[in-house]
Design a protein around this motif. Structure first.
Motif, PDB file in Angstrom:
ATOM      1  N   PHE A 121     -70.869  39.921 -41.974  1.00 38.54           N
ATOM      2  CA  PHE A 121     -70.967  41.349 -41.630  1.00 38.54           C
ATOM      3  C   PHE A 121     -70.341  42.330 -42.636  1.00 38.54           C
ATOM      4  O   PHE A 121     -70.602  43.525 -42.545  1.00 38.54           O
ATOM      5  N   GLU A 165     -75.060  35.491 -38.433  1.00 44.18           N
ATOM      6  CA  GLU A 165     -75.802  36.325 -37.469  1.00 44.18           C
ATOM      7  C   GLU A 165     -76.630  37.424 -38.135  1.00 44.18           C
ATOM      8  O   GLU A 165     -76.512  38.600 -37.803  1.00 44.18           O
ATOM      9  N   GLN A 322     -74.755  41.566 -26.299  1.00 48.06           N
ATOM     10  CA  GLN A 322     -75.112  40.791 -27.491  1.00 48.06           C
ATOM     11  C   GLN A 322     -76.417  40.019 -27.282  1.00 48.06           C
ATOM     12  O   GLN A 322     -77.256  39.954 -28.169  1.00 48.06           O
ATOM     13  N   GLU A 373     -70.075  29.164 -33.343  1.00 42.43           N
ATOM     14  CA  GLU A 373     -69.336  30.047 -32.436  1.00 42.43           C
ATOM     15  C   GLU A 373     -69.752  29.760 -31.011  1.00 42.43           C
ATOM     16  O   GLU A 373     -70.942  29.552 -30.732  1.00 42.43           O
ATOM     17  N   SER A 427     -61.929  41.653 -32.028  1.00 40.51           N
ATOM     18  CA  SER A 427     -63.351  41.512 -31.671  1.00 40.51           C
ATOM     19  C   SER A 427     -64.173  42.568 -32.412  1.00 40.51           C
ATOM     20  O   SER A 427     -63.693  43.669 -32.678  1.00 40.51           O
ATOM     21  N   HIS A 429     -66.580  44.383 -31.453  1.00 37.94           N
ATOM     22  CA  HIS A 429     -66.895  45.616 -30.723  1.00 37.94           C
ATOM     23  C   HIS A 429     -65.863  46.030 -29.706  1.00 37.94           C
ATOM     24  O   HIS A 429     -65.927  47.137 -29.186  1.00 37.94           O
ATOM     25  N   TYR A 436     -60.051  35.648 -28.001  1.00 40.14           N
ATOM     26  CA  TYR A 436     -60.842  34.412 -27.956  1.00 40.14           C
ATOM     27  C   TYR A 436     -60.050  33.184 -28.403  1.00 40.14           C
ATOM     28  O   TYR A 436     -60.522  32.071 -28.283  1.00 40.14           O
TER      29      TYR A 436
HETATM   30  C1  BG6 Z   1     -70.423  37.105 -32.987  1.00 40.41           C
HETATM   31  C2  BG6 Z   1     -69.797  37.415 -34.288  1.00 40.41           C
HETATM   32  O1  BG6 Z   1     -71.422  38.038 -32.834  1.00 40.41           O
HETATM   33  O2  BG6 Z   1     -69.730  37.231 -31.816  1.00 40.41           O
HETATM   34  C3  BG6 Z   1     -68.288  37.584 -34.257  1.00 40.41           C
HETATM   35  O3  BG6 Z   1     -70.180  36.529 -35.293  1.00 40.41           O
HETATM   36  C4  BG6 Z   1     -67.906  38.253 -32.966  1.00 40.41           C
HETATM   37  O4  BG6 Z   1     -67.904  38.289 -35.395  1.00 40.41           O
HETATM   38  C5  BG6 Z   1     -68.322  37.357 -31.810  1.00 40.41           C
HETATM   39  O5  BG6 Z   1     -66.557  38.601 -32.885  1.00 40.41           O
HETATM   40  C6  BG6 Z   1     -67.932  37.858 -30.434  1.00 40.41           C
HETATM   41  O6  BG6 Z   1     -68.395  39.153 -30.241  1.00 40.41           O
HETATM   42  P1  BG6 Z   1     -67.393  40.296 -29.812  1.00 40.41           P
HETATM   43  O7  BG6 Z   1     -68.197  41.546 -29.823  1.00 40.41           O
HETATM   44  O8  BG6 Z   1     -66.903  39.914 -28.465  1.00 40.41           O
HETATM   45  O9  BG6 Z   1     -66.290  40.296 -30.833  1.00 40.41           O
END
Ligand code: BG6
Length: 473
Positions: A121, A165, A322, A373, A427, A429, A436
């Motif tokens: 990203f 992604e 997502q 992931e 995170s 967003h 996590y």
């Molecule tokens: C994936 C990304 O989309 O999801 C990570 O590769 C991201 O960078 C992860 O952190 C979880 O999403 P979020 O929005 O909960 O951080």
């Protein structure tokens, strides 16, 4: 299908965990690092501190020692392109290169296989200012950057991931920072960027195979199986459409070097078709992955018409998350799934969908898979004695591993599992509040506190999962 006895996880299975540079490293402008699109995103600064994040840059030895204690067989991390090439191209920043040398050497010393993402990203801002992925010169810059990484780290790194992604960057381009807000005709611009990223990926895969004949390289999209909201044929068709546009467009290009027919028709119909030459298609066919890495958090559910379904089900249609990124209500509509529970951030939890997703990918491409992931974002609480009792995370990971083992029993070739995330990080967003990790990092959104590391309950659980080769889930 049920089995009296499930197939054990293969020996040599890469039990791992993941992070990405901009979410964990901090040191955003130190030792010559240039800014990336993430550093410039205004919403990030409002949300949380992205400058220090988990300060991994200054806790390297401590963090890797913890990863070794956890028992990781592999650690998936990304290189920050702007730390290595502050201008995106041009001179290599030696201090940045030395940081990854230290990290990789430490991992090797601890017998942890480095799994390196080239680009997660964080496009260098200097390239974004010149048009970013809309400018074909970024393809050349990426190849040069990838070649440097293969040359410098290829003696110790056997597993490479090209682009994290890519589908999320295209489907949510304005949110992630791929496309500047206000770009005219954004969808068309994004699909042209997608084509350029695919060319960049193909060139990197070709270069990797030329320069490092024993190394392996693959793409790392976010793949979710897509359920139709009902058995109504129109809903099934909508799910099929969404899967083509969300999932297969990206993997068909990476693995077959062809545009998915349904996705192509969708782009043509909507006026989003990229400009593509026969020479470029030949390049896409020539760049072949050795494996497929995929990120999975939950399934998606779609129906044909939002309004008709909302009426039928008597409940509101689903907000875009997502899994439903890039939803185009002219083609499909995001729907609720009454059979699934949700997490604190309203994301669905669907372990069976994980098995289905792995099967679907394997059946289509017949390449070995690694999960790069999978995880649960939650508001963890630091209790007395610096303890975090994250039983909810253990439950999520256990259920997903059980389903992954069933996928292996189904015949799917899976060689590794890297949950998100090795350690708490910011995170993309939802700030640091959405945690996590197996390791707690003591900070809040804006108050950085002492950034101390504490092992959560899930740390001890995952440690014994790895030690038992997945027998004690
Ligand atoms: C994936 C990304 O989309 O999801 C990570 O590769 C991201 O960078 C992860 O952190 C979880 O999403 P979020 O929005 O909960 O951080």
């Amino acid at each position: 299908m049920e089995y009296p006895q499930v197939t054990p996880f293969p020996s040599g299975f890469l039990w791992g965990a993941s992070t990405s540079a901009y979410q964990v490293e901090g040191a955003w402008n130190e030792e010559g690092k240039g800014p990336s699109v993430i550093d410039k995103a205004v919403f990030n600064a409002e949300l949380s501190d992205f400058k220090v994040t988990s300060d991994h840059y200054h806790h390297l030895e401590q963090d890797v020692a913890l990863f070794a204690e956890l028992g990781l067989k592999t650690y998936r991390f990304s290189l920050s392109w702007a730390r290595l090439f502050p201008q995106g191209t041009g001179e290599l920043n030696l201090a940045g290169a030395a940081f990854y040398d230290r990290l990789i050497t430490l991992l090797v010393q601890y017998h942890i296989e480095p799994l390196v993402t080239l680009y997660h990203f964080d496009l260098p801002w200097a390239l974004q200012e010149k048009g970013g992925w809309s400018d074909p010169a970024t393809i050349d810059a990426f190849e040069r950057y990838a070649r440097m990484a293969f040359e410098r780290y290829g003696d110790r790194v056997k597993y490479w991931l090209t682009i994290n992604e890519q589908n999320m960057m295209i489907l949510k381009g304005e949110v992630i920072g791929t496309l500047p807000p206000g770009t005219p005709d954004p969808q068309k611009a994004l699909y042209q960027q997608n084509h350029h990223m695919m060319l960049a990926q193909a060139r990197a895969m070709i270069a990797c195979h030329q320069m490092l004949p024993t190394a392996k390289i693959g793409p790392a999209p976010n793949i979710s199986c897509v359920y139709p909201a009902s058995a109504r044929p129109e809903d099934v068709l909508a799910a099929n459409n969404f899967s083509a546009i969300r999932n297969w467009l990206y993997l068909d290009l990476a693995c077959y070097g062809t545009y998915n027919a349904v996705a192509w028709s969708f782009m043509r119909e909507k006026g989003y078709l990229p400009t593509v030459t026969e020479q470029e298609m030949a390049l896409l066919r020539a760049g072949k992955p050795d494996f497929i890495a995929f990120n999975y958090y939950a399934s998606a559910t779609v129906g044909a018409e939002q309004s008709a379904h909302a009426r039928e089900q008597g409940e509101p249609t689903r907000a875009v998350d997502q899994q439903l990124a890039g939803i185009d209500t002219r083609v499909y509509a995001g729907m609720n799934n009454p059979f699934l529970k949700r997490n604190q951030f309203n994301w669905y939890i669907d372990p069976v969908g994980f098995r289905i997703t792995a099967r679907e990918i394997y059946e289509r491409y017949r390449l070995p898979l690694i999960v790069t992931e999978n995880g649960l974002g939650a508001f963890d609480t630091l209790e007395a004695g610096n303890k975090v009792y994250d039983d909810y995370r253990i439950a999520y990971l256990r259920q997903h591993l059980e389903q992954l083992q069933l996928a292996i029993s189904d015949g799917v070739e899976v060689f590794g599992y890297c949950p998100w995330s090795a350690i708490d990080l910011v995170s993309t967003h939802q700030g640091i509040g959405k945690r996590y990790g197996f390791i707690y990092v003591n900070r809040d959104e804006k108050d950085l506190k002492d950034l101390a590391r504490y092992k959560k309950k899930s740390f001890a659980w995952y440690q014994q999962v790895i030690a038992s080769g997945g027998q004690n889930l």
